[in-house]
Design an enzyme around this catalytic site. Structure first.
Site, PDB file in Angstrom:
ATOM      1  N   LYS A  94      43.596  57.310  37.716  1.00 25.18           N
ATOM      2  CA  LYS A  94      43.737  56.190  36.785  1.00 25.18           C
ATOM      3  C   LYS A  94      45.236  55.979  36.550  1.00 25.18           C
ATOM      4  CE  LYS A  94      39.411  56.731  34.215  1.00 25.18           C
ATOM      5  NZ  LYS A  94      38.675  56.365  35.404  1.00 25.18           N
ATOM      6  N   ASP A 130      41.480  53.882  40.403  1.00 27.16           N
ATOM      7  CA  ASP A 130      40.358  53.383  39.602  1.00 27.16           C
ATOM      8  C   ASP A 130      40.757  52.075  38.921  1.00 27.16           C
ATOM      9  OD1 ASP A 130      38.964  55.668  40.192  1.00 27.16           O
ATOM     10  OD2 ASP A 130      39.247  56.619  38.240  1.00 27.16           O
ATOM     11  N   GLN A 159      35.979  45.208  40.002  1.00 27.33           N
ATOM     12  CA  GLN A 159      34.738  45.216  39.201  1.00 27.33           C
ATOM     13  C   GLN A 159      33.998  43.879  39.302  1.00 27.33           C
ATOM     14  OE1 GLN A 159      37.345  45.881  36.006  1.00 27.33           O
ATOM     15  NE2 GLN A 159      36.727  48.000  35.628  1.00 27.33           N
ATOM     16  N   ARG A 180      37.229  49.549  46.726  1.00 29.41           N
ATOM     17  CA  ARG A 180      35.957  50.062  46.200  1.00 29.41           C
ATOM     18  C   ARG A 180      35.380  48.994  45.271  1.00 29.41           C
ATOM     19  NH1 ARG A 180      36.957  54.078  41.782  1.00 29.41           N
ATOM     20  NH2 ARG A 180      37.745  55.408  43.430  1.00 29.41           N
ATOM     21  N   LYS A 183      30.284  47.724  39.713  1.00 27.71           N
ATOM     22  CA  LYS A 183      29.835  46.673  38.789  1.00 27.71           C
ATOM     23  C   LYS A 183      30.767  46.584  37.579  1.00 27.71           C
ATOM     24  CE  LYS A 183      25.118  46.701  40.403  1.00 27.71           C
ATOM     25  NZ  LYS A 183      23.717  47.048  40.157  1.00 27.71           N
ATOM     26  N   GLY A 184      31.312  47.728  37.121  1.00 25.16           N
ATOM     27  CA  GLY A 184      32.221  47.720  35.959  1.00 25.16           C
ATOM     28  C   GLY A 184      31.640  48.495  34.806  1.00 25.16           C
ATOM     29  N   LYS A 197      23.038  41.083  33.398  1.00 25.12           N
ATOM     30  CA  LYS A 197      23.026  42.046  34.506  1.00 25.12           C
ATOM     31  C   LYS A 197      22.685  41.350  35.830  1.00 25.12           C
ATOM     32  CE  LYS A 197      20.823  46.236  36.237  1.00 25.12           C
ATOM     33  NZ  LYS A 197      21.769  46.291  37.332  1.00 25.12           N
ATOM     34  N   THR A 227      27.630  52.020  44.233  1.00 24.01           N
ATOM     35  CA  THR A 227      26.511  51.719  43.338  1.00 24.01           C
ATOM     36  C   THR A 227      25.382  52.726  43.551  1.00 24.01           C
ATOM     37  OG1 THR A 227      24.919  50.017  42.650  1.00 24.01           O
ATOM     38  CG2 THR A 227      25.444  50.069  44.979  1.00 24.01           C
ATOM     39  N   HIS A 228      24.578  52.906  42.465  1.00 25.14           N
ATOM     40  CA  HIS A 228      23.371  53.739  42.593  1.00 25.14           C
ATOM     41  C   HIS A 228      22.132  52.864  42.644  1.00 25.14           C
ATOM     42  CE1 HIS A 228      26.480  55.767  40.155  1.00 25.14           C
ATOM     43  NE2 HIS A 228      26.276  56.709  41.044  1.00 25.14           N
ATOM     44  N   ARG A 289      30.292  57.067  29.275  1.00 23.80           N
ATOM     45  CA  ARG A 289      30.145  55.864  30.115  1.00 23.80           C
ATOM     46  C   ARG A 289      28.947  56.022  31.056  1.00 23.80           C
ATOM     47  NH1 ARG A 289      35.819  55.858  30.109  1.00 23.80           N
ATOM     48  NH2 ARG A 289      35.985  56.684  32.197  1.00 23.80           N
TER      49      ARG A 289
HETATM   50  P1  FDA Z   1      23.178  49.882  37.682  1.00 24.89           P
HETATM   51  O1  FDA Z   1      23.859  50.062  36.360  1.00 24.89           O
HETATM   52  O2  FDA Z   1      22.951  48.508  38.155  1.00 24.89           O
HETATM   53  O3  FDA Z   1      21.813  50.663  37.703  1.00 24.89           O
HETATM   54  C1  FDA Z   1      20.944  50.640  38.829  1.00 24.89           C
HETATM   55  C2  FDA Z   1      20.188  51.937  38.918  1.00 24.89           C
HETATM   56  O4  FDA Z   1      21.090  53.001  39.306  1.00 24.89           O
HETATM   57  C3  FDA Z   1      19.596  52.418  37.590  1.00 24.89           C
HETATM   58  O5  FDA Z   1      18.326  51.834  37.348  1.00 24.89           O
HETATM   59  C4  FDA Z   1      19.501  53.907  37.823  1.00 24.89           C
HETATM   60  O6  FDA Z   1      18.374  54.200  38.599  1.00 24.89           O
HETATM   61  C5  FDA Z   1      20.741  54.201  38.623  1.00 24.89           C
HETATM   62  N1  FDA Z   1      21.864  54.603  37.756  1.00 24.89           N
HETATM   63  C6  FDA Z   1      22.971  53.874  37.477  1.00 24.89           C
HETATM   64  N2  FDA Z   1      23.796  54.552  36.667  1.00 24.89           N
HETATM   65  C7  FDA Z   1      23.182  55.718  36.400  1.00 24.89           C
HETATM   66  C8  FDA Z   1      23.528  56.841  35.602  1.00 24.89           C
HETATM   67  N3  FDA Z   1      24.673  56.907  34.913  1.00 24.89           N
HETATM   68  N4  FDA Z   1      22.657  57.876  35.560  1.00 24.89           N
HETATM   69  C9  FDA Z   1      21.500  57.851  36.254  1.00 24.89           C
HETATM   70  N5  FDA Z   1      21.120  56.807  37.032  1.00 24.89           N
HETATM   71  C10 FDA Z   1      21.953  55.758  37.094  1.00 24.89           C
HETATM   72  N6  FDA Z   1      33.672  51.616  37.034  1.00 24.89           N
HETATM   73  C11 FDA Z   1      34.871  51.074  36.656  1.00 24.89           C
HETATM   74  O7  FDA Z   1      34.896  50.215  35.757  1.00 24.89           O
HETATM   75  N7  FDA Z   1      36.024  51.485  37.277  1.00 24.89           N
HETATM   76  C12 FDA Z   1      36.030  52.385  38.292  1.00 24.89           C
HETATM   77  O8  FDA Z   1      37.099  52.720  38.827  1.00 24.89           O
HETATM   78  C13 FDA Z   1      34.790  52.934  38.714  1.00 24.89           C
HETATM   79  N8  FDA Z   1      34.712  53.822  39.739  1.00 24.89           N
HETATM   80  C14 FDA Z   1      33.488  54.194  40.245  1.00 24.89           C
HETATM   81  C15 FDA Z   1      33.417  54.944  41.424  1.00 24.89           C
HETATM   82  C16 FDA Z   1      32.174  55.252  41.985  1.00 24.89           C
HETATM   83  C17 FDA Z   1      32.116  56.031  43.250  1.00 24.89           C
HETATM   84  C18 FDA Z   1      30.982  54.801  41.329  1.00 24.89           C
HETATM   85  C19 FDA Z   1      29.640  55.093  41.906  1.00 24.89           C
HETATM   86  C20 FDA Z   1      31.054  54.091  40.162  1.00 24.89           C
HETATM   87  C21 FDA Z   1      32.291  53.783  39.590  1.00 24.89           C
HETATM   88  N9  FDA Z   1      32.382  53.032  38.414  1.00 24.89           N
HETATM   89  C22 FDA Z   1      33.613  52.528  38.037  1.00 24.89           C
HETATM   90  C23 FDA Z   1      31.189  52.824  37.552  1.00 24.89           C
HETATM   91  C24 FDA Z   1      30.505  51.485  37.826  1.00 24.89           C
HETATM   92  O9  FDA Z   1      31.272  50.419  37.323  1.00 24.89           O
HETATM   93  C25 FDA Z   1      29.119  51.409  37.162  1.00 24.89           C
HETATM   94  O10 FDA Z   1      29.276  51.501  35.773  1.00 24.89           O
HETATM   95  C26 FDA Z   1      28.124  52.451  37.608  1.00 24.89           C
HETATM   96  O11 FDA Z   1      28.216  52.705  38.975  1.00 24.89           O
HETATM   97  C27 FDA Z   1      26.676  51.987  37.266  1.00 24.89           C
HETATM   98  O12 FDA Z   1      26.349  50.841  37.980  1.00 24.89           O
HETATM   99  P2  FDA Z   1      25.396  50.896  39.285  1.00 24.89           P
HETATM  100  O13 FDA Z   1      25.776  49.781  40.160  1.00 24.89           O
HETATM  101  O14 FDA Z   1      25.533  52.250  39.885  1.00 24.89           O
HETATM  102  O15 FDA Z   1      23.941  50.789  38.781  1.00 24.89           O
END
Ligand code: FDA
Length: 308
Positions: A94, A130, A159, A180, A183-184, A197, A227-228, A289
């Site tokens: 960061k 980041d 993001q 990278r 979503k944010g 969303k 993303t997850h 977070r």
């Molecule tokens: P989304 O929120 O859309 O959820 C989809 C599904 O994923 C959920 O239904 C659940 O099944 C699963 N899931 C998501 N989050 C989960 C959790 N915490 N625990 C369990 N299951 C979960 N943000 C940012 O602002 N700056 C950054 O630099 C980064 N860097 C970063 C690096 C990497 C490698 C990742 C994976 C994420 C980040 N993020 C980030 C965080 C990102 O902005 C975001 O908040 C999370 O990835 C959650 O969004 P998703 O797209 O994963 O899933």
């Protein structure tokens, strides 16, 4: 943003709560699901286990708010250990930890020390930056651009919830950057961030398409789709297959401890799979977070409260 999510994001910013809650054993136990431990050795062991399954790592230190010079020294030490162990791992930092709030040039000098050290290993790899609150986006992109002018091995996060990001991605694609996409994770006003969303998801998909477009691939953009979201991963994979993009050119990134089986499946199927491994003692804001992203995770905290 739901009320639960809003409260948790605010909790992540509360020093008062961090001071108190992070000392409770049940909170510490619950956080262990997403953190391999507080020491670098714990993170490197996790990276070694992931590497054995074809998954690369991105290591980040959740340290106490320390002086930027000390943080830089700390990351130089991490790079030494990664190089010595020949691990397929990179670091993610960061810029506020490297002194962005103090002075932009001072922060840049710290960043460049890491970028240069990172490129000096036997297998040169990238330093990832980041993305933090929206107030830092311009400065972050500016320092990333300046760093890339002397060393290509620096990547930056963007993001999808920010309305400006398509324009930023356009510029990053033109420079063949390492990007990278997430979503944010912060609380942002509707004037600058998408609120629904479904809108964020749609923008995420559109930005993924931009980062994997023929133009981006010609410019040698490296895109990590972080993303997850299983449905999103399936949608992007299906679209990429329809464009004949080889799996080996698509990189997905997730966080340690979330969707672990999916991380391994992607690697097994030939995608590039990367896991961000966080470690350190200053884990409370980061953990809040993660709870905010999925308030259902609170049940896990509650279970730990009653499990002893
Ligand atoms: P989304 O929120 O859309 O959820 C989809 C599904 O994923 C959920 O239904 C659940 O099944 C699963 N899931 C998501 N989050 C989960 C959790 N915490 N625990 C369990 N299951 C979960 N943000 C940012 O602002 N700056 C950054 O630099 C980064 N860097 C970063 C690096 C990497 C490698 C990742 C994976 C994420 C980040 N993020 C980030 C965080 C990102 O902005 C975001 O908040 C999370 O990835 C959650 O969004 P998703 O797209 O994963 O899933």
């Amino acid at each position: 943003m739901s009320w639960a999510r809003r409260i948790l994001v605010h909790a992540s910013e509360s020093a008062w709560l961090r001071e108190r809650a992070s000392h409770f054993r049940f909170v510490q136990r619950a956080s262990q699901r997403f953190l391999p431990g507080e020491n670098l050795d714990d993170a490197l062991s996790a990276a070694r286990r992931l590497a054995a399954n074809g998954v690369t790592s991105l290591i980040t230190h959740l340290g106490e708010r320390a002086e930027a010079t000390a943080v830089t020294r700390d990351y130089l030490g991490i790079l030494d250990r990664i190089h010595a162990a020949a691990l397929p791992a990179e670091i993610s930092v960061k810029l506020t930890q490297l002194g962005l709030d103090i002075d932009r040039d001072f922060c840049f000098a710290n960043l460049m020390q890491l970028v240069e050290a990172s490129s000096a290993g036997a297998a040169p790899n990238s330093v990832w930056i980041d993305m933090e609150h929206s107030t830092y986006v311009d400065a972050t992109l500016d320092l990333h651009r300046r760093a890339r002018q002397s060393q290509p091995n620096v990547g930056v996060c963007v993001q999808a919830y920010l309305r400006r990001t398509a324009k930023d991605v356009d510029s990053l694609v033109a420079m063949g950057a390492t990007v990278r996409l997430v979503k944010g994770a912060y609380s942002e006003p509707p004037a600058i961030a998408l609120e629904k969303k479904s809108d964020v998801d749609e923008n995420f998909f559109r930005l993924s398409q931009m980062l994997l477009s023929p133009e981006a691939r010609r410019a040698r953009v490296r895109a990590a789709i972080a993303t997850h979201d299983g449905a999103m991963i399936a949608r992007i994979s299906a679209w990429a297959a329809s464009q004949s993009i080889p799996k080996s050119e698509i990189e997905f990134a997730m966080l340690y401890g979330i969707q672990s089986a999916e991380q391994l499946r992607l690697a097994r199927e030939g995608y590039r799979s990367c896991v961000l491994v966080s470690y350190g003692s200053y884990w409370f804001p980061w953990y809040m977070r993660r709870l905010a992203e999925r308030p259902a995770n609170l049940w896990f905290v509650a279970r730990n409260l009653f499990s002893n």
